[in-house]
Motif scaffolding. Structure first.
Motif, short mmCIF file in Angstrom:
data_model
loop_
_atom_site.label_atom_id
_atom_site.label_comp_id
_atom_site.label_asym_id
_atom_site.label_seq_id
_atom_site.Cartn_x
_atom_site.Cartn_y
_atom_site.Cartn_z
N GLU A 88 9.37 -27.32 25.87
CA GLU A 88 8.45 -26.38 25.23
C GLU A 88 8.95 -24.93 25.28
OE1 GLU A 88 7.73 -28.66 27.60
OE2 GLU A 88 6.22 -27.89 29.03
N ASP A 89 10.05 -24.68 25.95
CA ASP A 89 10.67 -23.35 25.94
C ASP A 89 11.56 -23.17 24.71
OD1 ASP A 89 11.12 -23.69 29.47
OD2 ASP A 89 9.57 -22.50 28.45
N THR A 90 11.75 -24.23 23.95
CA THR A 90 12.58 -24.14 22.75
C THR A 90 12.00 -23.14 21.77
OG1 THR A 90 13.39 -26.41 22.96
CG2 THR A 90 13.43 -25.43 20.76
N ALA A 91 12.81 -22.17 21.37
CA ALA A 91 12.35 -21.11 20.49
C ALA A 91 13.51 -20.18 20.17
CB ALA A 91 11.23 -20.31 21.15
N VAL A 92 13.28 -19.29 19.23
CA VAL A 92 14.18 -18.16 19.04
C VAL A 92 13.66 -17.04 19.93
CG1 VAL A 92 15.12 -16.46 17.43
CG2 VAL A 92 14.71 -18.82 16.67
N TYR A 93 14.54 -16.50 20.74
CA TYR A 93 14.18 -15.44 21.69
C TYR A 93 14.67 -14.10 21.14
CZ TYR A 93 12.65 -18.82 25.13
OH TYR A 93 11.95 -19.81 25.78
N TYR A 94 13.75 -13.14 21.13
CA TYR A 94 14.02 -11.82 20.58
C TYR A 94 13.89 -10.76 21.67
CZ TYR A 94 13.15 -14.05 16.05
OH TYR A 94 13.20 -14.87 14.95
N CYS A 95 14.75 -9.77 21.58
CA CYS A 95 14.66 -8.59 22.43
C CYS A 95 13.97 -7.48 21.65
CB CYS A 95 16.07 -8.15 22.83
SG CYS A 95 16.16 -6.70 23.87
N SER A 96 13.15 -6.71 22.33
CA SER A 96 12.42 -5.63 21.69
C SER A 96 12.40 -4.40 22.60
CB SER A 96 10.98 -6.08 21.40
OG SER A 96 10.22 -5.02 20.86
N ALA A 97 12.33 -3.23 21.98
CA ALA A 97 12.30 -1.98 22.75
C ALA A 97 11.18 -1.08 22.25
CB ALA A 97 13.63 -1.25 22.62
N SER A 98 10.64 -0.33 23.20
CA SER A 98 9.63 0.70 22.89
C SER A 98 8.43 0.15 22.15
CB SER A 98 10.27 1.84 22.07
OG SER A 98 11.27 2.47 22.80
N TYR A 99 7.78 -0.84 22.76
CA TYR A 99 6.56 -1.40 22.19
C TYR A 99 6.78 -1.91 20.76
CZ TYR A 99 4.24 0.67 26.21
OH TYR A 99 3.87 1.00 27.49
N ARG A 100 7.83 -2.76 20.64
CA ARG A 100 8.10 -3.49 19.40
C ARG A 100 8.57 -2.57 18.27
NH1 ARG A 100 3.57 -5.07 21.65
NH2 ARG A 100 2.26 -3.94 20.16
N THR A 101 9.06 -1.38 18.61
CA THR A 101 9.58 -0.50 17.58
C THR A 101 10.92 -0.98 17.06
OG1 THR A 101 8.46 1.40 18.58
CG2 THR A 101 10.29 1.87 17.08
N PHE A 102 11.75 -1.49 17.99
CA PHE A 102 13.08 -1.98 17.63
C PHE A 102 13.20 -3.44 18.02
CE2 PHE A 102 14.31 2.23 16.62
CZ PHE A 102 13.80 3.05 17.61
N TRP A 103 13.92 -4.20 17.18
CA TRP A 103 14.08 -5.63 17.41
C TRP A 103 15.53 -6.05 17.22
CZ3 TRP A 103 10.21 -8.88 18.97
CH2 TRP A 103 8.89 -8.44 18.82
N GLY A 104 15.93 -7.05 17.98
CA GLY A 104 17.18 -7.72 17.70
C GLY A 104 16.94 -8.85 16.72
N LYS A 105 18.01 -9.56 16.38
CA LYS A 105 17.89 -10.64 15.40
C LYS A 105 17.59 -11.99 16.04
CE LYS A 105 20.75 -8.43 11.89
NZ LYS A 105 21.93 -8.54 11.00
N GLY A 106 17.64 -12.05 17.35
CA GLY A 106 17.25 -13.26 18.05
C GLY A 106 18.40 -14.18 18.40
N THR A 107 18.14 -15.02 19.40
CA THR A 107 19.09 -16.04 19.80
C THR A 107 18.31 -17.33 20.04
OG1 THR A 107 20.88 -16.59 21.36
CG2 THR A 107 18.99 -15.42 22.27
N LEU A 108 18.85 -18.45 19.56
CA LEU A 108 18.13 -19.71 19.61
C LEU A 108 18.38 -20.42 20.94
CD1 LEU A 108 16.45 -21.97 18.25
CD2 LEU A 108 18.61 -22.83 17.29
N VAL A 109 17.30 -20.83 21.56
CA VAL A 109 17.35 -21.65 22.78
C VAL A 109 16.74 -23.00 22.45
CG1 VAL A 109 16.47 -21.92 25.12
CG2 VAL A 109 17.26 -19.68 24.33
N THR A 110 17.50 -24.05 22.68
CA THR A 110 17.03 -25.41 22.44
C THR A 110 17.12 -26.19 23.74
OG1 THR A 110 17.82 -25.33 20.14
CG2 THR A 110 17.30 -27.50 21.07
N VAL A 111 15.99 -26.72 24.18
CA VAL A 111 15.95 -27.50 25.41
C VAL A 111 15.67 -28.95 25.04
CG1 VAL A 111 14.94 -27.76 27.69
CG2 VAL A 111 15.05 -25.49 26.61
N SER A 112 16.68 -29.77 25.19
CA SER A 112 16.56 -31.16 24.75
C SER A 112 17.59 -32.02 25.47
CB SER A 112 16.79 -31.24 23.24
OG SER A 112 16.80 -32.59 22.80
N SER A 113 17.21 -33.29 25.68
CA SER A 113 18.16 -34.23 26.27
C SER A 113 18.87 -35.01 25.18
CB SER A 113 17.41 -35.17 27.21
OG SER A 113 16.35 -35.81 26.54
#
Length: 113
Positions: A88-113
């Motif tokens: 259930e942690d599988t998702a695209v993870y995004y970094c943000s700065a200054s209360y969501r003013t700036f965003w990265g493009k994300g990195t995909l995390v997939t947790v699966s066997s």
């Protein structure tokens, strides 16, 4: 203005670990907060963890004890250490700065066997 670039995502088995990094284009010493969000397919983006310039942190209840946010101002980088990963942690993870003013493009995390 600050550009954010996430890295460290990938495929991992349940119970495994990953460390995500968010590299900023300039000093983050005074940027508060720095945050990690995630968005799973079909779901809204949610706040995972936040860290202030003074080092105070908050974590989503479902990740407490498993994830840890930290920052290295000298390297202009924020980290998210993720242990005991679950499907259930599988998702695209995004970094943000200054209360969501700036965003990265994300990195995909997939947790699966």
């Amino acid at each position: 203005q600050v550009q954010l670039v996430e890295s460290g995502g990938g495929l991992v088995q349940p119970g495994g670990s990953l460390r995500l990094s968010c590299a900023a284009s300039r000093s983050i010493f005074s940027i508060s907060p720095m945050e990690w969000y995630r968005q799973a397919p079909g779901l809204e983006r949610e706040l995972v963890a936040s860290i202030t310039s003074g080092g105070s942190t908050i974590h989503l209840d479902s990740v407490k004890g498993r994830f840890t946010i930290s920052r290295d101002n000298a390297k202009n980088t924020v980290y998210l250490q993720m242990n005991s990963l679950k499907p259930e942690d599988t998702a695209v993870y995004y970094c943000s700065a200054s209360y969501r003013t700036f965003w990265g493009k994300g990195t995909l995390v997939t947790v699966s066997s």
